[in-house]
Scaffold this active site. Structure first.
Site, PDB file in Angstrom:
ATOM      1  N   TYR A  26     -36.387  46.081  45.486  1.00  0.00           N
ATOM      2  CA  TYR A  26     -36.296  44.880  44.664  1.00  0.00           C
ATOM      3  C   TYR A  26     -36.926  43.659  45.319  1.00  0.00           C
ATOM      4  O   TYR A  26     -37.249  42.680  44.636  1.00  0.00           O
ATOM      5  CB  TYR A  26     -34.838  44.566  44.342  1.00  0.00           C
TER       6      TYR A  26
ATOM      7  N   LYS B 151     -32.588  59.242  51.188  1.00  0.00           N
ATOM      8  CA  LYS B 151     -33.530  60.276  50.756  1.00  0.00           C
ATOM      9  C   LYS B 151     -34.432  60.597  51.947  1.00  0.00           C
ATOM     10  O   LYS B 151     -35.656  60.497  51.895  1.00  0.00           O
ATOM     11  CB  LYS B 151     -34.337  59.785  49.544  1.00  0.00           C
TER      12      LYS B 151
ATOM     13  N   ASP C 255     -27.524  50.683  43.308  1.00  0.00           N
ATOM     14  CA  ASP C 255     -27.506  50.236  41.920  1.00  0.00           C
ATOM     15  C   ASP C 255     -27.168  51.400  40.993  1.00  0.00           C
ATOM     16  O   ASP C 255     -26.305  51.311  40.111  1.00  0.00           O
ATOM     17  CB  ASP C 255     -28.872  49.650  41.573  1.00  0.00           C
TER      18      ASP C 255
ATOM     19  N   ASP D  55     -23.226  52.377  39.265  1.00  0.00           N
ATOM     20  CA  ASP D  55     -23.089  52.473  37.808  1.00  0.00           C
ATOM     21  C   ASP D  55     -22.547  53.835  37.400  1.00  0.00           C
ATOM     22  O   ASP D  55     -21.749  53.949  36.457  1.00  0.00           O
ATOM     23  CB  ASP D  55     -24.436  52.226  37.127  1.00  0.00           C
TER      24      ASP D  55
ATOM     25  N   ASP E  26     -29.855  62.565  45.560  1.00  0.00           N
ATOM     26  CA  ASP E  26     -29.768  63.417  44.385  1.00  0.00           C
ATOM     27  C   ASP E  26     -28.541  64.306  44.433  1.00  0.00           C
ATOM     28  O   ASP E  26     -27.831  64.466  43.429  1.00  0.00           O
ATOM     29  CB  ASP E  26     -31.050  64.237  44.209  1.00  0.00           C
TER      30      ASP E  26
END
Length: 334
Positions: A120, A166, A222, A226, A198
């Site tokens: 971001y 990752k 993020d 959620d 994942d």
């Protein structure tokens, strides 16, 4: 000493849910001064800037920033988007640790998301051939400070910390894993595990009750926070606290501005009220009031569900029920 609370109602349902949080705050035994200031799309309309300098200056002086919501389709074509003000505010206040609790029944997950680095905030642009790029960047010091926050929080809970990355693909994740692993030597009382993002997402769906504290980078946090919210009632109920090492904390609901229901009285204020509970706990030195408010919100949701929860209660109805619950013997004497 009076603490300054800056309220940034923002856009859509933001002003409605912030109003309810301020109603509750006014009834609590805390010494605060509240100032409401323009932010987001509303500030673009008024000043051309989603984060006016006068708003930022007062936020820097505050103990707590209560933020409603930003954005909406009316600013989709704007050269400056409301969301850019939110990213700037986070960066200017250096609130690098985003705490996202998700609690329901046997599920009690706390996601600790790095908030001011990564994809971001990395370099971005467009090449001459039309290729567009966004860069994920992290410095070791950024990883260390968010990881340390994760270890410290894990110490206050079950003593288990899951670091998500990752590392089989990304250099930034390999840095992340190395720094977190080295820091773990300072916390022998905390059990550290590493997980690829994942597989962490899959396991969070399959066995959410196995998770406790998750620490991860901005984009992964993020998404995973959620997901955890969806497992515990939806993002309409989810609160957040964004904290730095000094200065104010930003407290905001996870839901968006929901312009389709703005002004209808149907907005659920639970996430905003839970964000206020986090502010009481983390910034105003009243974890007792924070716990009481969190419990009152749970009781109010059960008794007066809003349309998103299958009921017909209005935004104000929920707050009325929260205040009534706080007046009960097990609540807070108002």
């Amino acid at each position: 000493m009076t603490d300054l609370v800056v309220a940034l109602p923002g856009d859509g349902i933001g002003p409605e849910v912030v109003r309810e949080a301020l109603r509750v705050l006014a009834e609590l035994p805390v010494d605060v001064e509240v100032v409401e200031l323009p932010f987001g799309g509303a500030a673009i309309d008024a000043t051309g800037d989603p984060l006016p300098s006068s708003t930022l200056d007062r936020c820097r002086e505050a103990r707590v920033v209560l933020l409603g919501a930003v954005g909406g389709p009316r600013w989709d074509g704007s050269p400056v988007r409301p969301e850019s003000g939110l990213l700037r505010l986070r960066s200017e206040l250096d609130v690098y640790a985003n705490l996202r609790p998700a609690v329901r029944g046997e599920i009690d997950v706390l996601t600790v998301r790095e908030l001011v680095g990564g994809l971001y905030f990395g370099r971005r642009g467009t090449l001459s051939d039309g290729t567009v790029f966004d860069t994920c960047e992290y410095h070791p010091s950024q990883v260390e400070r968010i990881a340390r926050r994760g270890f410290e929080l894990a110490r206050t809970r079950s003593g288990r910390l899951l670091s998500v990355d990752k590392a089989n693909v990304l250099d930034t994740s390999r840095l992340w894993r190395r720094v977190v692993g080295e820091l773990a030597l300072e916390y022998p009382d905390v059990e550290l595990r590493h997980q690829l993002v994942d597989s962490a997402a899959m396991l969070l769906v399959e066995r959410p009750e196995d998770f406790d504290v998750i620490v991860t980078e901005n984009m992964f946090g993020d998404i995973l926070s959620d997901l955890a919210a969806a497992l515990t009632g939806g993002i309409g109920l989810a609160a957040s606290a964004s904290l730095g090492d000094s200065g104010p904390g930003i407290y905001e609901p996870v839901h968006g501005s929901a312009p389709d229901i703005a002004g209808t009285g149907a907005a659920n204020p639970a996430a905003m009220l839970r964000s206020l509970a986090l502010a009481l706990t983390h910034s105003l030195g009243r974890p007792d009031l924070g716990a009481s408010l969190e419990a009152a919100v749970g009781l109010a949701l059960a008794a007066t569900p809003t349309p998103d929860q299958g009921g017909t209660a209005t935004t104000a109805d929920v707050t009325d029920a929260v205040l009534a619950a706080l007046e009960q013997p097990a609540g807070v004497a108002l």
